[in-house]
Design an enzyme around this catalytic site. Structure first.
Site, PDB file in Angstrom:
ATOM      1  CD  GLU A 177      -0.701  -5.488   3.147  1.00 50.99           C
ATOM      2  OE1 GLU A 177       0.128  -5.308   4.060  1.00 50.99           O
ATOM      3  OE2 GLU A 177      -1.904  -5.255   3.284  1.00 50.99           O
ATOM      4  CE  LYS A 219      -2.428  -8.109   5.048  1.00 57.85           C
ATOM      5  NZ  LYS A 219      -2.362  -8.008   6.503  1.00 57.85           N
TER       6      LYS A 219
END
Ligand code: 13P
Length: 334
Positions: A177, A219
Site C-alpha cells: 500500500e 492497495k
C-alpha cells in the site's frame, strides 16, 4: 507455500463483487476515531467494537477478508471464539497490518518513511501461525511544495519490496500500500504525476526483490484532487485518471487492485469505484479495502448506544459492504 497457493489467496481477496474491510487501526488511530464519537479507548471497547463488525450476519456475501491489528488478531468474541477462527469459519480471510507506522524521514522535513522491517520475519511466522493469510504495509507519500522527493518515494518503495518478499517467504500474501495523501491544495494532475512516479518506483523495487507479483495485491490511493484544492475533479475525472495511471504503471500480472478511502465520504468512495468498473474491463479486478468508508456510519451508531444500536450498526456495515460490492462490479446505483 507454493506460488499457486499465494495466487489463489490473492484471487480470493478480489473475487467478483467482493472486497476487504480494513479494521487495522493502531491503538493510537482508533483512539482518534473513538474520541470523535465520544467513546473511551479501552481494550474492551476496541474488542467489542471489532466483534460487532466481524459478527455482522452474512458479511462474507461481499467481504472476502478483513485486515486486523496486532492486538485484534489475538482477541476473541465474548463467547471465547478467536476472531481468526470466526473469520475462517465464515469464509473471511484474516489479514494483518505489519508495519510499525510512518516516521519522519531524516534530512527531508515533512516527509515520512514507514518502519517495521526489524524482526519482521519472526513476526510474520507468528502471524501465519495465528491464521493470517495476507499482510498489509502502508507507505505514506505526502504532496507539498518540494515534496515528495525521489528519495522519499524510493525509500518507501524499497521497504515495501523488502516486506513483500518476507511475506511471500512466510506464505503470506503481501498487500502493498503506497498511499498518496489527499491532504493539500494540489490539483488532480499533480496527484496523477506523484501516483505514477510512486507506482513505477514500487514495481521497479518489487522486480528487483524477486517478488512473485501473481501472489500479491496492490492497495492504491485514487488519483484525486487535494482536499484543499479549489477545483475538485468530478467522479468521472477521478475514475478516468485513476485507471489511466494504473494502466501506465501496474503490471497486468498483479491479480487485483483494491483502493483505500483516504478521507473520502462513504458515497464518494463507492461512486468512484463504481465509475472505474463501468469503464472496464481492465487488466485486473478493481475493488475496495476501505477503512473509514466502510465503518464510519456504523461506528457512530454503535457509540451512541452499544446495546440498543447493535443490530442497526451491523445492518449499516452490511449495507456499506453490499454497496461497495456492487461498485466492484460497476453495478451500483445511488
Ligand atoms: P481508509 O479507507 O480509512 O483510508 O483506510 C484504509 C487503510 O487501511 C489505510 O491503510
Amino acid at each position: 507455500m507454493s506460488i499457486e497457493q499465494l495466487e489463489s489467496i490473492a484471487q480470493a481477496m478480489v473475487a467478483p463483487g467482493k472486497g476487504i474491510i480494513a479494521i487495522d487501526e493502531s491503538n493510537n488511530t482508533i483512539k482518534k476515531r473513538f474520541e470523535a464519537v465520544g467513546l473511551p479507548n479501552s481494550e474492551e471497547n476496541r474488542r467489542a467494537y471489532r466483534e460487532m463488525l466481524l459478527t455482522t450476519p452474512n458479511l462474507s456475501d461481499h467481504i472476502s477478508g478483513a485486515i486486523l491489528y496486532d492486538e485484534t488478531i489475538r482477541q476473541s468474541t465474548r463467547a471465547g471464539v478467536p476472531f481468526t477462527k470466526l473469520m475462517l469459519d465464515n469464509g473471511i480471510l484474516p489479514g494483518i497490518k505489519v508495519d510499525k507506522g510512518p516516521m519522519s524521514l531524516a534530512g527531508f522535513p515533512g516527509e515520512l518513511v514507514t518502519e517495521g522491517l526489524d524482526g519482521l520475519r519472526e513476526r510474520l511466522a507468528e502471524y501465519a501461525k495465528l491464521g493470517a493469510k495476507f499482510a498489509k504495509w502502508r507507505a505514506v507519500i505526502t504532496i507539498g511544495d518540494d515534496a515528495p522527493s525521489a528519495t522519499c518515494i524510493d525509500a518507501n518503495c524499497h521497504a515495501l519490496a523488502r516486506y513483500a518478499s518476507l511475506c511471500q517467504e512466510a506464505g503470506i500474501v503481501p498487500m502493498v500500500e503506497p498511499e498518496v495523501l489527499m491532504d493539500g491544495d494540489h490539483d488532480i494532475e499533480i496527484c496523477y504525476d506523484v501516483t505514477e512516479a510512486t507506482l513505477r518506483s514500487l514495481f521497479g523495487a518489487m522486480y528487483e526483490h524477486n517478488i512473485m507479483l501473481e501472489g500479491s495485491i496492490l492497495k492504491a490511493s485514487m488519483v484525486i484532487s487535494g482536499k484543499g484544492c479549489e477545483e475538485q475533479a468530478d467522479i468521472d475525472e477521478v475514475a478516468e485518471a485513476t485507471v489511466r495511471c494504473l494502466k501506465a504503471s501496474v503490471p497486468a500480472t498483479v491479480p487485483g487492485i483494491v483502493f483505500l478511502s483516504g478521507g473520502q465520504s462513504d458515497e464518494q468512495a463507492t461512486a468512484h469505484l463504481n465509475a472505474m468498473n463501468q469503464m472496464g474491463p481492465h487488466p485486473w479486478p478493481l475493488s475496495f479495502s476501505y477503512g473509514r468508508a466502510m465503518q464510519q456510519a456504523a461506528m457512530k451508531l454503535w457509540a451512541k448506544d452499544m446495546r440498543a444500536n447493535f443490530d442497526d450498526a451491523q445492518k449499516t456495515v452490511a449495507q456499506r459492504a453490499r454497496e461497495n460490492g456492487l461498485a466492484a462490479l460497476g453495478q451500483w446505483h445511488k
